[in-house]
Design a protein around this motif. Structure first.
Motif, PDB file in Angstrom:
ATOM      1  N   ALA A   1       0.834  -1.206   0.000  1.00  0.00           N
ATOM      2  CA  ALA A   1       0.000   0.000   0.000  1.00  0.00           C
ATOM      3  C   ALA A   1       0.867   1.254   0.000  1.00  0.00           C
ATOM      4  CB  ALA A   1      -0.932   0.001   1.213  1.00  0.00           C
ATOM      5  N   ARG A   2       1.951   1.222   0.762  1.00  0.00           N
ATOM      6  CA  ARG A   2       2.864   2.364   0.807  1.00  0.00           C
ATOM      7  C   ARG A   2       3.496   2.612  -0.557  1.00  0.00           C
ATOM      8  NH1 ARG A   2       8.210   2.528   1.063  1.00  0.00           N
ATOM      9  NH2 ARG A   2       8.478   0.392   1.784  1.00  0.00           N
ATOM     10  N   LEU A   3       3.958   1.552  -1.191  1.00  0.00           N
ATOM     11  CA  LEU A   3       4.582   1.692  -2.508  1.00  0.00           C
ATOM     12  C   LEU A   3       3.565   2.153  -3.544  1.00  0.00           C
ATOM     13  CD1 LEU A   3       6.929  -1.426  -2.484  1.00  0.00           C
ATOM     14  CD2 LEU A   3       7.581   0.984  -2.181  1.00  0.00           C
ATOM     15  N   HIS A   4       2.347   1.624  -3.466  1.00  0.00           N
ATOM     16  CA  HIS A   4       1.289   2.035  -4.391  1.00  0.00           C
ATOM     17  C   HIS A   4       0.997   3.530  -4.245  1.00  0.00           C
ATOM     18  CE1 HIS A   4      -2.174   1.587  -7.013  1.00  0.00           C
ATOM     19  NE2 HIS A   4      -2.873   2.271  -6.129  1.00  0.00           N
ATOM     20  N   ALA A   5       1.089   4.031  -3.016  1.00  0.00           N
ATOM     21  CA  ALA A   5       0.858   5.455  -2.750  1.00  0.00           C
ATOM     22  C   ALA A   5       2.109   6.290  -3.029  1.00  0.00           C
ATOM     23  CB  ALA A   5       0.402   5.646  -1.309  1.00  0.00           C
ATOM     24  N   ASN A   6       3.184   5.625  -3.462  1.00  0.00           N
ATOM     25  CA  ASN A   6       4.448   6.302  -3.780  1.00  0.00           C
ATOM     26  C   ASN A   6       4.991   7.076  -2.581  1.00  0.00           C
ATOM     27  OD1 ASN A   6       6.553   6.789  -5.587  1.00  0.00           O
ATOM     28  ND2 ASN A   6       5.683   8.749  -6.232  1.00  0.00           N
ATOM     29  N   LEU A   7       4.973   6.412  -1.409  1.00  0.00           N
ATOM     30  CA  LEU A   7       5.464   7.018  -0.179  1.00  0.00           C
ATOM     31  C   LEU A   7       6.698   6.266   0.318  1.00  0.00           C
ATOM     32  CD1 LEU A   7       2.045   7.424   1.667  1.00  0.00           C
ATOM     33  CD2 LEU A   7       3.426   9.270   0.681  1.00  0.00           C
ATOM     34  N   THR A   8       7.583   6.971   0.977  1.00  0.00           N
ATOM     35  CA  THR A   8       8.736   6.334   1.612  1.00  0.00           C
ATOM     36  C   THR A   8       8.355   5.895   3.022  1.00  0.00           C
ATOM     37  OG1 THR A   8       9.544   8.402   2.588  1.00  0.00           O
ATOM     38  CG2 THR A   8      10.335   7.850   0.348  1.00  0.00           C
ATOM     39  N   GLN A   9       9.157   5.009   3.581  1.00  0.00           N
ATOM     40  CA  GLN A   9       8.942   4.618   4.974  1.00  0.00           C
ATOM     41  C   GLN A   9       9.032   5.837   5.879  1.00  0.00           C
ATOM     42  OE1 GLN A   9      11.671   1.516   6.135  1.00  0.00           O
ATOM     43  NE2 GLN A   9      10.378  -0.078   5.262  1.00  0.00           N
ATOM     44  N   GLU A  10       9.977   6.719   5.602  1.00  0.00           N
ATOM     45  CA  GLU A  10      10.148   7.919   6.422  1.00  0.00           C
ATOM     46  C   GLU A  10       8.896   8.789   6.408  1.00  0.00           C
ATOM     47  OE1 GLU A  10      12.339   6.898   4.068  1.00  0.00           O
ATOM     48  OE2 GLU A  10      14.109   6.407   5.246  1.00  0.00           O
ATOM     49  N   LYS A  11       8.298   8.948   5.230  1.00  0.00           N
ATOM     50  CA  LYS A  11       7.106   9.785   5.097  1.00  0.00           C
ATOM     51  C   LYS A  11       5.923   9.186   5.863  1.00  0.00           C
ATOM     52  CE  LYS A  11       5.254  13.301   2.841  1.00  0.00           C
ATOM     53  NZ  LYS A  11       5.659  14.669   3.130  1.00  0.00           N
ATOM     54  N   VAL A  12       5.723   7.873   5.725  1.00  0.00           N
ATOM     55  CA  VAL A  12       4.618   7.223   6.441  1.00  0.00           C
ATOM     56  C   VAL A  12       4.855   7.301   7.951  1.00  0.00           C
ATOM     57  CG1 VAL A  12       3.379   5.062   6.835  1.00  0.00           C
ATOM     58  CG2 VAL A  12       4.043   5.711   4.515  1.00  0.00           C
TER      59      VAL A  12
ATOM     60  N   ILE B   1      -3.974   1.836  12.893  1.00  0.00           N
ATOM     61  CA  ILE B   1      -4.935   2.859  12.465  1.00  0.00           C
ATOM     62  C   ILE B   1      -4.194   4.074  11.927  1.00  0.00           C
ATOM     63  CG2 ILE B   1      -6.689   4.492  13.307  1.00  0.00           C
ATOM     64  CD1 ILE B   1      -7.547   2.231  15.290  1.00  0.00           C
ATOM     65  N   LEU B   2      -3.156   4.509  12.632  1.00  0.00           N
ATOM     66  CA  LEU B   2      -2.368   5.671  12.194  1.00  0.00           C
ATOM     67  C   LEU B   2      -1.643   5.393  10.883  1.00  0.00           C
ATOM     68  CD1 LEU B   2      -0.946   6.718  15.662  1.00  0.00           C
ATOM     69  CD2 LEU B   2      -2.537   8.054  14.253  1.00  0.00           C
ATOM     70  N   ILE B   3      -1.117   4.189  10.713  1.00  0.00           N
ATOM     71  CA  ILE B   3      -0.418   3.825   9.475  1.00  0.00           C
ATOM     72  C   ILE B   3      -1.398   3.827   8.305  1.00  0.00           C
ATOM     73  CG2 ILE B   3       0.719   1.917   8.264  1.00  0.00           C
ATOM     74  CD1 ILE B   3       2.098   1.280  11.007  1.00  0.00           C
ATOM     75  N   ALA B   4      -2.564   3.221   8.489  1.00  0.00           N
ATOM     76  CA  ALA B   4      -3.566   3.201   7.418  1.00  0.00           C
ATOM     77  C   ALA B   4      -3.935   4.626   7.017  1.00  0.00           C
ATOM     78  CB  ALA B   4      -4.799   2.425   7.865  1.00  0.00           C
ATOM     79  N   ASP B   5      -4.136   5.489   7.987  1.00  0.00           N
ATOM     80  CA  ASP B   5      -4.483   6.880   7.705  1.00  0.00           C
ATOM     81  C   ASP B   5      -3.332   7.591   6.995  1.00  0.00           C
ATOM     82  OD1 ASP B   5      -6.420   9.149   8.152  1.00  0.00           O
ATOM     83  OD2 ASP B   5      -4.636   9.962   9.136  1.00  0.00           O
ATOM     84  N   ALA B   6      -2.107   7.339   7.425  1.00  0.00           N
ATOM     85  CA  ALA B   6      -0.937   7.979   6.816  1.00  0.00           C
ATOM     86  C   ALA B   6      -0.772   7.580   5.358  1.00  0.00           C
ATOM     87  CB  ALA B   6       0.325   7.621   7.610  1.00  0.00           C
TER      88      ALA B   6
END
Length: 79
Positions: free
Chosen positions: A24-35, A62-67
């Motif tokens: 999901a993070r990669l699909h959203a084009n986010l880094t681990q740092e950003k999430v 919950i916070l990770i899903a929202d992020a």
């Protein structure tokens, strides 16, 4: 007193949740740092959750899903 080790199926399920978080993070084009920043977690803690090495509390999930911008159920559903 030491707790009994978790059954293998629990560890497998934890890794599967971490895999879904990563996807999901990669699909959203986010880094681990950003999430991690968006979720209010340090990057090392987030990394351990994503790798399945740490068992997150529900609030963290919950916070990770929202992020990431996905419903919580997308991260924890069984397939």
């Amino acid at each position: 007193m030491q707790a009994d080790p978790l059954p293998d199926w629990v560890l497998t399920r934890r890794r599967a949740i971490g895999d879904r978080i990563r996807a999901a993070r990669l699909h959203a084009n986010l880094t681990q740092e950003k999430v991690a920043l968006r979720a209010g977690l340090d990057r090392a803690t987030y990394n351990r959750i994503e790798q399945g090495h740490s068992s997150p509390v529900l609030d963290s999930l919950i916070l990770i899903a929202d992020a990431i911008g996905v419903p919580l159920e997308d991260l924890v559903r069984q397939q």
